[in-house]
Write an enzyme that holds these catalytic residues in place. Structure first.
Site, short mmCIF file in Angstrom:
data_model
loop_
_atom_site.label_atom_id
_atom_site.label_comp_id
_atom_site.label_asym_id
_atom_site.label_seq_id
_atom_site.Cartn_x
_atom_site.Cartn_y
_atom_site.Cartn_z
N HIS B 121 0.89 -1.13 0.05
CA HIS B 121 0.08 0.00 0.04
C HIS B 121 1.12 1.38 -0.11
CE1 HIS B 121 -2.77 2.82 1.74
NE2 HIS B 121 -3.97 1.91 1.38
N ASP B 198 2.81 -4.67 7.91
CA ASP B 198 1.83 -3.86 7.91
C ASP B 198 0.58 -4.90 7.86
OD1 ASP B 198 -0.53 -2.77 7.32
OD2 ASP B 198 0.45 -1.77 5.41
N GLN B 201 -4.52 -5.59 6.81
CA GLN B 201 -5.73 -6.53 6.35
C GLN B 201 -5.71 -7.75 7.03
OE1 GLN B 201 -7.60 -5.60 4.15
NE2 GLN B 201 -7.01 -3.66 3.63
N LYS B 224 -10.54 -1.07 10.05
CA LYS B 224 -10.75 -2.07 9.25
C LYS B 224 -10.87 -3.34 10.32
CE LYS B 224 -7.16 -0.71 5.85
NZ LYS B 224 -8.12 0.12 5.11
N CYS B 364 -4.62 2.07 -3.89
CA CYS B 364 -3.48 2.72 -3.01
C CYS B 364 -2.17 1.76 -3.23
CB CYS B 364 -3.63 3.21 -1.56
SG CYS B 364 -4.76 4.54 -1.36
#
Lengths: 144, 407
Positions: B121, B198, B201, B224, B364
């Site tokens: 991202h 990261d 998700q 999220k 993104c």
């Protein structure tokens, strides 16, 4: 407002016409702009004579609205002065925002009236004009 | 521990509304997940009954707010299986990565390398570019495979003595591919580099065991994770945080201030300058509390069942090309695709008219779009509250897209 309104036959037909590559070779000015939100890209060429657009061509990697708008601009552009590009863009933006009617020169953009209800898609219609403005700015001052 | 999909949906009030006159089929949880009543109630109760600044006041409201804020930190720590004092609240994953990029990199030297991947991202690319410009660092990127995974075969050639950090997504927000973290850990250890993951998700798909993963930094965002906007977290091991200089200066993060200089609080407060997003943190804590009541093996089975239903439906249409793993192995329910003759925004617009919320665009992740030579994709992402009707509504909508635009 439904998809029926937005993707009416006229818009879909223009989008299909605009999906091809109508770039001009040779050309007097070329500009490429991207929509940073979605990655769509318009490459737009201008051919000029006596300070006015003789022909406008483009290659548009974009959504149906963007392709249809680029194709509509291709049809409307002959006779425009490059220096008028920002004013045309503002006139179309104002129309899409519901602030004013279209000027005669941009009358063909009335097909985009349903986009007035979709603010998130108005940038799609305006992207070819951003390319027009950038290309116009590249025109040799002696030829504007 | 329970999981009753119908009962779960009832906990999310927004799922009862209609969109464009149609039932809402929300398949954009990878962008922002919806919030359950537990979160809405927690935020409202805080603001209605306990609203005050934290860590400073001695009055009852301040004590209550501080207790709730720190309890939320504890909830995050529990979700990650780490110590609470290693958890820093940020405004989101982007802010968390920027914190590391602006603070931890101060110890690096010109020519030191940071290894990214093509699947990142923008929030895990641009902060490193800013740091690289400031300090003369070198950015490199592992390529993506045709299946939309990190190309681990390229790893040995991409790490070396100058590699100081590997920053990679735990799960791709475009392809849904789950990263082989062990391979990245091994590569990082081989050259003494740190590993940042990261987890934006991954975090919404079940509790984590960060120490077992072996990462040095882990970031995620609350919105999220079925929590509020404006809250996220950075985790790093205590000794790493202790060696990091402050990123933002202000109140709360100091030990002593004079006009000439300041000394700084220990982590986590060193990195939480100013009044933090208190209600948002409490809401995130409530989200994790809610999620912690679920049977996650059952949730995973449910999400994978829906993912398979979606993959099967997409694969049945020859105009559709999926960008990501074709099977369920090491993937989550984030599915990107394109349809020949239809642009993602047009697809999403037609779906929207049927009450189906999907995401179209570059997500993104423009370097990954470049890898696939695309402007964008259409993405459907599955959350805990989705059911088969959502998938079927999407597939029916794609039939309409084909009729309208691909004829």
């Amino acid at each position: 407002m439904t998809a029926d309104d937005l993707y009416q036959a006229e818009i879909v037909a223009r989008a299909k016409s605009g999906a091809g590559d109508s770039r001009l070779d040779p050309h007097d000015a070329r500009a490429t702009v991207d929509n940073p939100l979605c990655g769509d890209r318009v490459t737009l060429d201008l051919s000029l004579a006596a300070g006015h657009v003789v022909a406008l061509g483009h290659r548009t990697r974009g959504c149906a609205l963007c392709q249809a708008a680029a194709e509509t601009l291709r049809r409307c552009a002959p006779g425009m002065a490059p220096s008028e590009a920002p004013a045309h863009r503002e006139a179309l933006a104002a129309y899409l925002a519901g602030r004013q009617d279209l000027p005669e020169r941009l009358a063909d953009f009335s097909a985009f009236a349903p986009v007035r209800s979709h603010p998130s898609r108005q940038g799609c219609v305006l992207l070819p004009f951003e390319a027009f403005i950038e290309a116009a700015a590249m025109v040799d001052p002696d030829r504007r | 521990m329970t999981f009753d999909p119908a009962a779960l949906r009832a906990q999310f009030p927004i799922l009862a509304r209609r969109v464009r006159g149609q039932p809402l089929h929300y398949l954009d949880s990878a962008a922002t997940a919806q919030v359950p009543l537990a979160v809405l109630d927690a935020v409202r109760t805080h603001d209605a009954m306990h609203r005050a600044n934290v860590h400073r006041g001695v009055h009852a409201l301040a004590e209550e707010a501080t207790q709730a804020y720190e309890a939320a930190r504890g909830a995050v720590a529990g979700w990650l299986n780490v110590a609470p004092d290693e958890v820093i609240f940020t405004s989101g994953a982007t802010a968390a990565i920027n914190l590391v990029a602006q603070s931890w990199t101060r110890s690096l030297s010109p020519g030191d390398e940071i290894l990214l991947t093509e699947l990142e991202h923008h929030s895990n690319i641009v902060p490193w570019q800013l740091a690289a410009e400031r300090q003369g660092l070198v950015l490199r990127a592992l390529p993506a495979t045709a299946e939309g995974r990190i190309d681990l075969a390229a790893l040995p050639a991409m790490v070396g003595a100058r590699t100081k950090l590997i920053a990679a997504t735990h799960v791709s927000n475009v392809t849904g591919a789950v990263t082989d973290v062990a391979a990245l850990v091994a590569a990082a250890r081989s050259c003494g580099a740190k590993l940042l993951l990261d987890g934006s998700q991954r975090a919404p798909h079940g509790p984590l065991d960060i120490p077992a993963l072996g990462a040095d930094f882990y970031v995620f965002t609350g919105h999220k994770l079925y929590g509020p906007n404006g809250i996220g977290a950075l985790w790093a091991r205590r000794e790493i945080l202790a060696a990091m200089p402050p990123f933002l200066g202000g109140g709360e993060m100091i030990r002593r201030v004079t006009i000439e200089r300041s000394t700084y609080a220990d982590p986590p407060r060193r990195f939480e300058a100013g009044t933090p997003p208190i209600a948002q943190a409490i809401g995130l804590g409530a989200a994790i509390g809610f999620l912690s009541t679920l049977d996650w093996s059952a949730v995973a089975a449910h999400e994978m069942s829906l993912t398979q239903r979606l993959l099967d439906g997409l694969a049945a249409d020859r105009r559709i090309r999926i960008f990501g793993p074709a099977g369920l192995q090491s993937r989550i329910g984030v599915v990107s695709f394109d349809m020949e003759g239809a642009h993602p925004h047009d697809i999403c617009q037609i779906l929207d008219a049927r009450g189906v919320a999907c995401r179209g665009g570059h997500h993104c992740a423009q370097p990954l779009m470049d890898r696939f030579d695309l402007a964008g994709t259409t993405r459907a992402s599955i959350g805990i509250y989705n059911d088969a009707s959502d998938i079927d509504a999407l597939l029916d909508g794609l039939d309409e897209v084909a009729r309208r635009l691909c004829a």
